[in-house]
Motif scaffolding. Structure first.
Motif, PDB file in Angstrom:
ATOM      1  N   LEU A 218      31.074 -81.005  -1.852  1.00 39.67           N
ATOM      2  CA  LEU A 218      31.921 -79.897  -1.393  1.00 39.67           C
ATOM      3  C   LEU A 218      31.386 -78.556  -1.880  1.00 39.67           C
ATOM      4  CD1 LEU A 218      34.827 -79.438  -0.040  1.00 39.67           C
ATOM      5  CD2 LEU A 218      35.526 -78.945  -2.381  1.00 39.67           C
ATOM      6  N   LYS A 219      31.461 -77.558  -1.036  1.00 39.34           N
ATOM      7  CA  LYS A 219      31.235 -76.198  -1.535  1.00 39.34           C
ATOM      8  C   LYS A 219      32.278 -75.256  -0.920  1.00 39.34           C
ATOM      9  CE  LYS A 219      27.643 -75.261   1.850  1.00 39.34           C
ATOM     10  NZ  LYS A 219      26.479 -74.508   2.215  1.00 39.34           N
ATOM     11  N   VAL A 220      32.810 -74.411  -1.776  1.00 40.57           N
ATOM     12  CA  VAL A 220      33.848 -73.478  -1.345  1.00 40.57           C
ATOM     13  C   VAL A 220      33.178 -72.136  -1.081  1.00 40.57           C
ATOM     14  CG1 VAL A 220      36.036 -72.407  -1.960  1.00 40.57           C
ATOM     15  CG2 VAL A 220      35.502 -74.705  -2.780  1.00 40.57           C
ATOM     16  N   GLU A 221      33.396 -71.597   0.103  1.00 36.50           N
ATOM     17  CA  GLU A 221      32.743 -70.330   0.477  1.00 36.50           C
ATOM     18  C   GLU A 221      33.776 -69.291   0.861  1.00 36.50           C
ATOM     19  OE1 GLU A 221      29.845 -71.000   3.501  1.00 36.50           O
ATOM     20  OE2 GLU A 221      28.450 -71.978   2.117  1.00 36.50           O
ATOM     21  N   PRO A 222      33.400 -68.007   0.726  1.00 39.68           N
ATOM     22  CA  PRO A 222      34.343 -66.950   1.120  1.00 39.68           C
ATOM     23  C   PRO A 222      34.704 -67.076   2.601  1.00 39.68           C
ATOM     24  CG  PRO A 222      32.406 -66.013   0.056  1.00 39.68           C
ATOM     25  CD  PRO A 222      32.143 -67.463   0.225  1.00 39.68           C
ATOM     26  N   GLY A 223      35.955 -66.822   2.911  1.00 40.33           N
ATOM     27  CA  GLY A 223      36.395 -67.019   4.293  1.00 40.33           C
ATOM     28  C   GLY A 223      36.834 -65.747   4.981  1.00 40.33           C
ATOM     29  N   ALA A 224      36.597 -64.607   4.314  1.00 41.59           N
ATOM     30  CA  ALA A 224      37.123 -63.354   4.854  1.00 41.59           C
ATOM     31  C   ALA A 224      36.581 -63.039   6.236  1.00 41.59           C
ATOM     32  CB  ALA A 224      36.815 -62.200   3.903  1.00 41.59           C
ATOM     33  N   GLY A 225      35.328 -63.438   6.494  1.00 43.11           N
ATOM     34  CA  GLY A 225      34.708 -63.087   7.771  1.00 43.11           C
ATOM     35  C   GLY A 225      34.992 -64.087   8.878  1.00 43.11           C
ATOM     36  N   GLY A 226      35.707 -65.153   8.538  1.00 40.43           N
ATOM     37  CA  GLY A 226      35.916 -66.190   9.538  1.00 40.43           C
ATOM     38  C   GLY A 226      34.670 -67.033   9.676  1.00 40.43           C
ATOM     39  N   LEU A 227      34.642 -67.869  10.679  1.00 30.32           N
ATOM     40  CA  LEU A 227      33.486 -68.727  10.870  1.00 30.32           C
ATOM     41  C   LEU A 227      32.253 -67.890  11.186  1.00 30.32           C
ATOM     42  CD1 LEU A 227      34.774 -71.798  12.787  1.00 30.32           C
ATOM     43  CD2 LEU A 227      34.478 -71.410  10.365  1.00 30.32           C
ATOM     44  N   GLU A 228      31.100 -68.331  10.708  1.00 24.80           N
ATOM     45  CA  GLU A 228      29.937 -67.484  10.925  1.00 24.80           C
ATOM     46  C   GLU A 228      29.102 -67.926  12.105  1.00 24.80           C
ATOM     47  OE1 GLU A 228      30.089 -70.036   9.193  1.00 24.80           O
ATOM     48  OE2 GLU A 228      29.455 -69.837   7.133  1.00 24.80           O
ATOM     49  N   THR A 229      29.747 -68.517  13.105  1.00 22.52           N
ATOM     50  CA  THR A 229      28.980 -68.920  14.296  1.00 22.52           C
ATOM     51  C   THR A 229      28.195 -67.743  14.851  1.00 22.52           C
ATOM     52  OG1 THR A 229      31.127 -69.850  14.786  1.00 22.52           O
ATOM     53  CG2 THR A 229      29.308 -70.520  16.181  1.00 22.52           C
ATOM     54  N   LEU A 230      28.913 -66.627  15.039  1.00 22.63           N
ATOM     55  CA  LEU A 230      28.278 -65.449  15.608  1.00 22.63           C
ATOM     56  C   LEU A 230      27.186 -64.936  14.698  1.00 22.63           C
ATOM     57  CD1 LEU A 230      31.238 -63.341  16.942  1.00 22.63           C
ATOM     58  CD2 LEU A 230      29.432 -64.410  18.255  1.00 22.63           C
ATOM     59  N   ARG A 231      27.509 -64.955  13.390  1.00 26.87           N
ATOM     60  CA  ARG A 231      26.548 -64.448  12.427  1.00 26.87           C
ATOM     61  C   ARG A 231      25.256 -65.245  12.489  1.00 26.87           C
ATOM     62  NH1 ARG A 231      30.128 -64.133   7.467  1.00 26.87           N
ATOM     63  NH2 ARG A 231      31.586 -63.810   9.166  1.00 26.87           N
ATOM     64  N   ARG A 232      25.421 -66.592  12.548  1.00 26.69           N
ATOM     65  CA  ARG A 232      24.215 -67.426  12.602  1.00 26.69           C
ATOM     66  C   ARG A 232      23.446 -67.189  13.887  1.00 26.69           C
ATOM     67  NH1 ARG A 232      26.877 -71.439   9.742  1.00 26.69           N
ATOM     68  NH2 ARG A 232      27.673 -72.410  11.617  1.00 26.69           N
ATOM     69  N   GLN A 233      24.192 -66.969  14.969  1.00 29.56           N
ATOM     70  CA  GLN A 233      23.550 -66.853  16.270  1.00 29.56           C
ATOM     71  C   GLN A 233      22.818 -65.515  16.432  1.00 29.56           C
ATOM     72  OE1 GLN A 233      26.357 -67.297  19.410  1.00 29.56           O
ATOM     73  NE2 GLN A 233      24.824 -67.196  21.022  1.00 29.56           N
ATOM     74  N   TYR A 234      23.425 -64.446  15.946  1.00 28.05           N
ATOM     75  CA  TYR A 234      22.898 -63.128  16.285  1.00 28.05           C
ATOM     76  C   TYR A 234      22.251 -62.375  15.137  1.00 28.05           C
ATOM     77  CZ  TYR A 234      25.284 -63.415  20.770  1.00 28.05           C
ATOM     78  OH  TYR A 234      25.686 -63.784  22.014  1.00 28.05           O
ATOM     79  N   SER A 235      22.457 -62.814  13.882  1.00 29.37           N
ATOM     80  CA  SER A 235      22.014 -61.921  12.826  1.00 29.37           C
ATOM     81  C   SER A 235      20.495 -61.782  12.790  1.00 29.37           C
ATOM     82  CB  SER A 235      22.570 -62.351  11.471  1.00 29.37           C
ATOM     83  OG  SER A 235      22.079 -63.609  11.133  1.00 29.37           O
ATOM     84  N   ARG A 236      19.764 -62.883  13.018  1.00 26.08           N
ATOM     85  CA  ARG A 236      18.303 -62.747  12.975  1.00 26.08           C
ATOM     86  C   ARG A 236      17.753 -61.881  14.106  1.00 26.08           C
ATOM     87  NH1 ARG A 236      14.265 -65.325  11.094  1.00 26.08           N
ATOM     88  NH2 ARG A 236      13.797 -66.377  13.048  1.00 26.08           N
ATOM     89  N   PRO A 237      18.185 -62.120  15.340  1.00 21.87           N
ATOM     90  CA  PRO A 237      17.720 -61.207  16.395  1.00 21.87           C
ATOM     91  C   PRO A 237      18.085 -59.756  16.110  1.00 21.87           C
ATOM     92  CG  PRO A 237      18.969 -63.032  17.341  1.00 21.87           C
ATOM     93  CD  PRO A 237      18.965 -63.233  15.885  1.00 21.87           C
ATOM     94  N   LEU A 238      19.267 -59.556  15.540  1.00 21.85           N
ATOM     95  CA  LEU A 238      19.665 -58.174  15.274  1.00 21.85           C
ATOM     96  C   LEU A 238      18.794 -57.537  14.192  1.00 21.85           C
ATOM     97  CD1 LEU A 238      23.536 -58.207  15.574  1.00 21.85           C
ATOM     98  CD2 LEU A 238      21.922 -56.893  16.928  1.00 21.85           C
TER      99      LEU A 238
END
Lengths: 922, 105
Positions: free
Chosen positions: A367-387
């Motif tokens: 188990l690992k507990v992660e910050p949840g303030a940003g919600g799921l990072e689907t978008l982050r994973r999808q777009y952060s590198r291209p951005l």
């Protein structure tokens, strides 16, 4: 009188004060001269002596004024006025400079606004910082058959050298709830629903939904817009079927949030009551989902009862079925680490009990507990590198633009050397002049920044359109907020200082006497030396950066063209796709195949439709499989499937290489048949003739009665199943009407004569006549569907090409400017050369050679840079290596041609100088 | 009361005897210090402007347009006195340490 009001008074009486001061000083001078006379000096001598002792009158006035206390503000006002005048006085320069800055700042602001919305957006809930997400990580299993997760409804992702996921079995969620009471004030779970058919007031809609556990809304701390949100007692077997809908969906179905309350809706033909509506800004916990309806988790057994693969009550007891996302809200004062230390061992103990073999026990998820303030990072994973890549590119553009403006300023300042020298010699302080020049450049960049914000607004709209093209529910909303605007402001200020400081410092470091002696058209070669070195460095830098961008653009354009020229294995032209789901509309399972068959006949009868068929998924984005095996062999986990209607291959125009295709003659009562792809034959039959061999299909969870023993009747040529860049898969094709699995959602394919979209109204009309509860979804052409799968590459290629062209234009403007300037400066010299008999052609070569040297230097540096940098974009490329020689050579050639074009006009002007005119120039 | 700068002190001292114009101040300071302190004209008007803005001196309205007379204000006088007192105490201290010869005044 307070000091401030005294100063204020002075400010308003400024001009009369200055006059008074002048008078006073003149009087002083006269007194002194008079005294000189009395001591016996000559009148003239006395006056001179007095003037000498007075020193620099202008400087003196300046110093005295500064004691009045307003000079910083006054200076600024004065500087600004002067800067406005200079800017207005040189319109072409100002327009070029502020436009190139505006483009640079605008592009940066637009891209940054996307980064901002992805990377720093928090959920629209109360105190998002106390939310945490539960995840697990395990070693990448070499074989998923030896992992505790036996089945999955969700996704895993690889990160940090391991396999990660945020989904858990229901019993794990219950364990967390029981053991987490000390650290969590609330712990809740959710799971995305399949696409739903929601019928409200007789009208059917396709909707996105989220199953949420009872504490979801309380845990997130969001209020309802109307009615009430789901509570713990709503979530359980036997609870009243209730649903919460989004504000937008409420408006669409009932005309408003308030009128939705208490309404009955049919969700996949099961009756639910709307009890509440969420607020407009609430989009759930995953910014990429944006659900229309929120259902209690336990209602999945009702909502998906119609589906053969849907929710079953057994799932709630299954320790090896991973499907629920879990989030928690920490109690006040509890840290993430405390939650980790509390729940980590709890999960470790629990998951150990779910492992049944040693192999499973050897790689248990942790188990690992992660910050949840940003919600799921689907978008982050999808777009952060291209951005990040795009951000780098626009950063380069801005740098080029700055270098350009610095260059233009440098050229202009050297024209103003005499003016500056004059001002220095009559007592202006160097700092003061630097400040004034900086005021000018910052003003220029501020104008650029303001224009840039407009460009950014366009850019954001344009980018949103471009990015959204790929997905129906695009939820990435970039906007100009204060983060973004302050970036634009900071960029304007920074660029103003960045491109203004060097020229300003340089311009004020002059030898007054020689500078004053300079001619208007320019001066001695010795003096322009340093200035030119700086200008040349800037040009070389611009060329190097432009090359970098051209190489990037070339790589992405070539990647795109590689992708677009991929043979998908079927004919993508004139093919219409749409989907229907009769099961969700409430049709009994046994009728559906017949219903689809009859629809197919009606579609085929539409004039202009040449062929029609159906499949359970769209070919290009398919990904489907069921338990199956070839008698005597184990199941090959790499196998994929597609459930197809008759004449599927004829419709798609996939060639048959052996046997026959599944056709109208394959009836529900006849011998079950199947087709395979060439690769399937190769992988599973290793060269044996597959025709006549058998494949056996088994039901989910080993339901024996569903077994289907199929004879292979044909082999189809391989085609791009599941994406054009996906690796080749062995594909098994089975008819839709020969038993388990019964068809549910299907995608129809219509091969048309002419524009496929022209047929959609006829299609809708036919479907409406057959069943009005059945909405037509996912309407698009096959070629658009294929484009969507490579949307990111398309966006990348277009943006990079645009950016590279922009960089090229800016660099060429800079080159043009500096060559024009140097020609203007050397008019005299060129005149003399020509008077002495220099050939025009040789002069042209002389100037072009200088440009050539600068370009070559820039190219060399840019080449080294792009060799190093192109590795960074390796993962974005397809069908080519990062250091693609063709791309690099092409980019370099483009740049050379552009550079020559930019310099040709001024160089030609130089060679046509009339020596007589040039020598009379002064 | 902050310490006065020597030049400010001398200007105030010069004005303590009555209003003077700029040139007059310069001459008076020269006389007061037997030529030891010469106010450069460049700094004189700057100092005067500052002292005015600090409220230690102000202008005297004069019938004659061109001559601007400066006069010490009560605040200026107070500052002058306290500076003088400070200087006197310094002198006493210096005497006590036997760094200056005792002189009968």
């Amino acid at each position: 009188m307070s000091e401030f009001s005294r100063k204020l008074k002075w400010l308003f009486q400024r001009s009369s004060k200055e006059k008074e001061l002048e008078e006073e000083l003149r009087f002083h001078l006269e007194e002194e001269a008079e005294e000189g006379l009395t001591t016996g000096k000559l009148e003239r001598e006395a006056l001179l002596a007095a003037q000498r002792s007075l020193g620099n009158l202008t400087l003196l006035r300046e110093q005295t004024r500064s004691a009045w206390g307003w000079s910083p503000v006054e200076d600024l006002v004065q500087d600004l006025r002067y800067a406005f005048r200079t800017i207005a006085g040189n319109k072409l320069f100002s327009a070029l400079a502020s436009l190139s800055l505006a483009l640079g700042i605008g592009a940066n602001t637009a891209i940054y606004s996307f980064m901002d919305s992805i990377l720093s957006r928090t959920l629209p809930v109360g105190r998002p910082e106390s939310l945490v997400m539960l995840k697990w990580v395990a070693k990448q299993p070499a074989d998923w058959g030896t992992f505790v997760m036996h089945s999955i409804n969700g996704s895993t992702y690889d990160e940090g050298g391991g396999t990660n996921a945020g989904i858990f079995p229901y019993p794990a969620f219950e364990t967390f709830q029981a053991s987490g009471v000390d650290v969590f004030s609330s712990l809740f779970a959710y799971h995305q629903t399949p696409r739903l058919n929601v019928a409200a007031k007789g009208q059917a809609y396709l909707a996105a939904g989220e199953y949420v556990s009872g504490d979801f809304f309380r845990g997130l701390g969001v209020p309802p817009a109307s009615g009430r949100l789901l509570i713990a007692s709503d979530d359980g077997f036997g609870a009243d079927p209730v649903v919460v809908i989004s504000e937008a969906f409420g408006r669409k179905c009932f005309g408003g949030a308030d009128s939705a309350i208490g309404q009955k809706v049919l969700i996949n033909n099961a009756l639910f009551t709307v009890v509440g509506v969420t607020t407009p800004e609430f989009f759930g916990v995953d910014p990429s989902v944006n659900p229309d309806v929120f259902l209690p988790v336990h209602s999945n057994v009702v909502v998906e009862a119609s589906s053969q693969f849907g929710g079953q009550s057994a799932e709630y007891l299954d320790n090896n079925y991973y499907w629920l996302d879990v989030m928690g809200r920490l109690k006040p004062g509890v840290t993430l680490e405390q939650a980790q230390t509390t729940l980590g061992p709890v999960f470790a103990n629990w998951v150990a009990t779910t492992a049944s073999t040693d192999a499973e026990r050897s790689n248990l998820p942790a188990l690992k507990v992660e910050p949840g303030a940003g919600g799921l990072e689907t978008l982050r994973r999808q777009y952060s590198r291209p951005l990040y890549v795009l951000m780098t590119l626009v950063g380069l553009i801005l740098t080029i633009a700055c270098a350009n403006v610095a260059n233009l300023l440098l050229a202009r300042i050297s024209v103003r050397r005499r003016e500056i020298a004059l001002r220095l010699s009559i007592g202006a302080g160097r700092l003061r002049i630097v400040r004034q020049l900086l005021t000018e450049s910052v003003l220029l960049s501020s104008i650029g920044g303001m224009l840039g914000v407009f460009f950014a607004v366009w850019g954001i709209r344009f980018l949103t359109l471009m990015l959204a093209k790929g997905s129906a529910s695009f939820t990435l909303r970039a906007e100009l907020n204060w983060h973004v605007l302050s970036l634009a402001l900071a960029l304007s200020m920074l660029t103003g200082v960045a491109f203004g400081l060097a020229p300003a410092l340089q311009a004020t470091r002059v030898d007054l006497v020689t500078a004053m002696k300079e001619t208007r058209a320019g001066g001695s070669v010795a003096h322009s030396h340093w200035r030119f070195r700086l200008g040349h460095v800037l040009i070389v830098g611009q060329i190097a950066m432009s090359l970098l961008m051209l190489v990037a653009a070339g790589l992405f354009v070539r990647t795109l063209s590689n992708l677009q020229s991929i043979d998908v294995g079927f004919n993508r032209e004139n093919l219409l796709i749409f989907n229907l789901n009769a099961r969700q509309a409430g049709r009994p399972i046994k009728e559906i195949a017949d219903l689809y068959a009859s629809l197919l006949q009606q579609f085929k009868a539409i004039p202009g439709v040449r062929q029609a068929s159906l499949a359970n998924q769209s070919f290009i984005s398919a990904g489907f499989g069921l338990n199956h095996h070839i008698p005597g062999k184990a199941m090959n986990p790499a196998d994929r499937m597609l459930i197809v209607g008759p004449d599927y291959f004829k419709t798609m125009q996939i060639p048959i290489v052996a046997g026959r295709e599944i056709g109208e003659s394959d009836l529900p009562i006849s011998q079950p048949v199947a087709m395979i792809s060439e690769y399937f034959a190769k992988v599973n039959f290793q060269g044996e003739n597959p025709i006549g061999k058998h494949v056996v299909l088994r039901g989910q969870r080993d339901r024996k009665e569903a077994e289907r023993d199929m004879e292979i009747v044909g082999v189809a040529k391989d085609a791009k199943y599941g994406g054009i860049t996906d690796r080749l898969r062995p594909v098994l094709y089975i008819p839709y009407n020969q038993g388990y699995p019964e068809p549910e959602e299907v995608f129809f394919q219509l091969r048309t004569a002419g524009d496929p979209l022209a047929f959609i109204n006829t299609v809708r009309e036919i479907v409406r006549r057959v069943d009005s509860r059945m909405p037509v979804g996912g309407v698009e052409t096959e070629s658009a569907a294929i484009e969507h799968t490579i949307n990111q590459e398309i966006v990348f290629a277009r943006l990079c090409t645009g950016f590279a062209l922009l960089a090229l234009v800016i660099a060429c403007v800079g080159l043009y400017g500096i060559v024009s300037y140097s020609v203007a400066q050397r008019t005299e010299e060129i005149g003399i050369r020509m008077a002495l008999g220099a050939q025009r052609g040789r002069l042209l070569t002389m100037i072009l050679r200088q440009v050539g040297i600068l370009t070559a230097l820039g190219l060399a540096i840019g080449l080294l840079g792009s060799l190093a940098a192109s590795r960074l974009v390796k993962t974005f490329l397809f069908g080519m290596r990062p250091n693609d020689p063709l791309t690099i050579v092409g980019a370099a050639l483009t740049l050379v041609v552009a550079a020559v074009l930019a310099c040709y006009a001024p160089a030609r002007r130089a060679s046509t100088i009339d020596p007589m005119v040039a020598l009379r120039h002064e | 009361m902050p310490m006065l700068k020597p030049a400010d002190f001398h200007i105030l001292l010069a004005l303590a005897g009555g209003p003077l114009h700029g040139y007059g101040i310069m001459k008076q300071v020269e006389r007061d210090t037997s030529g030891e302190v010469t106010l450069e004209i460049g700094s004189l008007y700057r100092l005067l402007a500052r002292l005015v803005s600090e409220g230690l001196i102000d202008h005297v309205d004069s019938a004659e347009e061109r001559r601007r007379y400066y006069r010490i204000t009560p605040a200026g006088r107070k500052a002058l006195k306290s500076e003088a007192a400070r200087l006197a105490s310094v002198v006493t201290l210096v005497r006590a340490r036997k760094l200056l010869p005792e002189i009968d005044l």
